[in-house]
Write an enzyme that holds these catalytic residues in place. Structure first.
Site, PDB file in Angstrom:
ATOM      1  N   ASP A  10       0.718  -1.260   0.260  1.00 31.85           N
ATOM      2  CA  ASP A  10      -0.610   0.106  -0.167  1.00 31.85           C
ATOM      3  C   ASP A  10       0.726   1.061   0.232  1.00 31.85           C
ATOM      4  O   ASP A  10       1.882   1.252   0.471  1.00 31.85           O
ATOM      5  CB  ASP A  10      -0.895   0.115   0.945  1.00 31.85           C
ATOM      6  CG  ASP A  10      -1.373   0.806   1.292  1.00 31.85           C
ATOM      7  OD1 ASP A  10      -2.012   1.224   0.332  1.00 31.85           O
ATOM      8  OD2 ASP A  10      -1.742   1.920   2.757  1.00 31.85           O
ATOM      9  N   ASP A  12      -1.291   5.080   0.896  1.00 35.59           N
ATOM     10  CA  ASP A  12      -0.945   6.294   1.551  1.00 35.59           C
ATOM     11  C   ASP A  12      -0.526   5.433   3.109  1.00 35.59           C
ATOM     12  O   ASP A  12      -1.581   4.901   3.770  1.00 35.59           O
ATOM     13  CB  ASP A  12      -2.123   6.445   1.725  1.00 35.59           C
ATOM     14  CG  ASP A  12      -2.489   7.392   0.183  1.00 35.59           C
ATOM     15  OD1 ASP A  12      -0.794   8.900  -0.228  1.00 35.59           O
ATOM     16  OD2 ASP A  12      -2.754   7.101  -0.615  1.00 35.59           O
TER      17      ASP A  12
HETATM   18  C1  XBP Z   1      -5.663   6.262   0.378  1.00 38.25           C
HETATM   19  C2  XBP Z   1      -6.900   6.740   0.154  1.00 38.25           C
HETATM   20  C3  XBP Z   1      -6.228   8.136  -0.824  1.00 38.25           C
HETATM   21  C4  XBP Z   1      -5.758   8.775  -0.821  1.00 38.25           C
HETATM   22  C5  XBP Z   1      -5.646  10.051  -1.041  1.00 38.25           C
HETATM   23  O1  XBP Z   1      -5.944   4.592   0.910  1.00 38.25           O
HETATM   24  O2  XBP Z   1      -8.231   6.711   0.416  1.00 38.25           O
HETATM   25  O3  XBP Z   1      -7.874   8.224  -1.026  1.00 38.25           O
HETATM   26  O4  XBP Z   1      -6.131   9.568   0.517  1.00 38.25           O
HETATM   27  O5  XBP Z   1      -5.729  10.129  -3.145  1.00 38.25           O
HETATM   28  P1  XBP Z   1      -4.700   3.521   0.811  1.00 38.25           P
HETATM   29  P2  XBP Z   1      -7.122  10.456  -3.892  1.00 38.25           P
HETATM   30  O6  XBP Z   1      -4.008   3.446   2.253  1.00 38.25           O
HETATM   31  O7  XBP Z   1      -6.011   2.416   1.984  1.00 38.25           O
HETATM   32  O8  XBP Z   1      -4.819   3.160  -0.315  1.00 38.25           O
HETATM   33  O9  XBP Z   1      -7.336  11.613  -3.740  1.00 38.25           O
HETATM   34  O10 XBP Z   1      -6.048  10.252  -5.558  1.00 38.25           O
HETATM   35  O11 XBP Z   1      -7.720   9.472  -4.050  1.00 38.25           O
HETATM   36 MG    MG Z   2      -2.883   3.567   3.804  1.00 38.48          MG
END
Ligand code: XBP
Ligand code: MG
Length: 254
Positions: A10, A12
């Site tokens: 993953d 973020d």
């Molecule tokens: C990440 C997200 C994303 C980011 C924002 O979740 O939910 O929406 O917060 O990115 P994970 P965008 O780590 O579970 O993949 O604004 O580009 O969608």
């Molecule tokens: Mg995440």
């Protein structure tokens, strides 16, 4: 016994702590630029994080916090436009070096590559954001380290649905049993676990209280030699930082 062949990350919260001081700030800048008085505070953002995907998160905010806000008729385009502006602010922040990788990430990627372990990404975020993070923390060449970058709107359903991990597995040409996933959140492990993957969790401030049922191991971070991780759930069998030896063991026993 199957050998561990690939690690799927993953982005973020896992590769870097991007949400509170990265995505959240970029959303607020886009709202201000548009003349909107929407202020996503650290606390409100914690609630909003239950919905993955930036465009989906804006819609959720409007439904829950701004039910009286009248979206223009072309509402999908309006939200997409706001979100594009947010991506611009976010990638600029990364280009300025605003968000570092989490401890142990660069080292572990290097160790995996040295052992011929394949690397992939499965994330909800927009592809430009993944590229900006990798290039500005690990250098241009790092884009080539990941055989598969599954990101954003390429699947019908975002996390917690398993689709993005299933896509990454399909593109790697591997079974879930050949891989380990790395996540930071409940939506993340629901997605990786839903695709049948064994998962290692590194929590962050937003995900500390999440339910990580089924995780192989839950840690505060990957750790570094001399900077031990704390184990929150599971057993690290004598290790104090995550290396390939620990991952191979987890893959066999978890
Ligand atoms: C990440 C997200 C994303 C980011 C924002 O979740 O939910 O929406 O917060 O990115 P994970 P965008 O780590 O579970 O993949 O604004 O580009 O969608
Ligand atoms: Mg995440």
């Amino acid at each position: 016994m199957r050998n561990l062949q690939a690690l799927i990350f993953d982005v973020d919260g896992t590769l870097a702590d991007t949400e509170r001081d990265g995505h959240r700030v970029a959303f607020n800048r886009a709202f201000a630029q548009e003349g909107l008085d929407w202020d996503w505070t650290v606390d409100i953002y914690e609630d909003l994080l239950q919905v993955t995907g930036g465009k989906e998160r804006i819609r959720f905010y409007l439904e829950k916090y701004r039910p009286d806000f009248a979206l223009p008729e072309n509402e999908a385009d309006y939200i997409a436009g706001l979100h594009r502006a947010k991506t611009g602010f976010y990638t600029s922040m990364l280009a300025e070096g605003a968000i570092p990788l989490r401890p142990g990430v660069a080292r572990l990627l290097g160790e995996a590559r040295a052992e011929g372990i394949r690397l992939a990404i499965a994330t909800t975020t927009t592809p430009e954001n993944v590229e900006a993070l990798l290039v500005h923390t690990l250098g241009e060449a790092s884009m080539g380290w990941f055989e598969v970058i599954a990101a954003g709107d390429v699947v019908p359903a975002k996390k917690p649905a398993p689709d993005i991990y299933q896509l990454a597995l399909q593109q790697l040409g591997l079974e879930a049993a050949d891989c380990l996933a790395f996540e930071d959140s409940e939506n993340g492990i629901l997605s990786s676990g839903g695709a049948g993957l064994k998962t290692v969790i590194t929590i962050n401030d937003y995900t500390r209280s999440h339910d990580f049922k089924g995780a192989c191991l839950v840690l505060d971070c990957l750790g570094e030699p001399g900077e031990a991780f704390s184990v929150l759930q599971g057993s690290a069998s004598g290790h104090d930082y995550v290396n390939m030896d620990l991952l191979n063991q987890l893959h066999q026993i978890c």
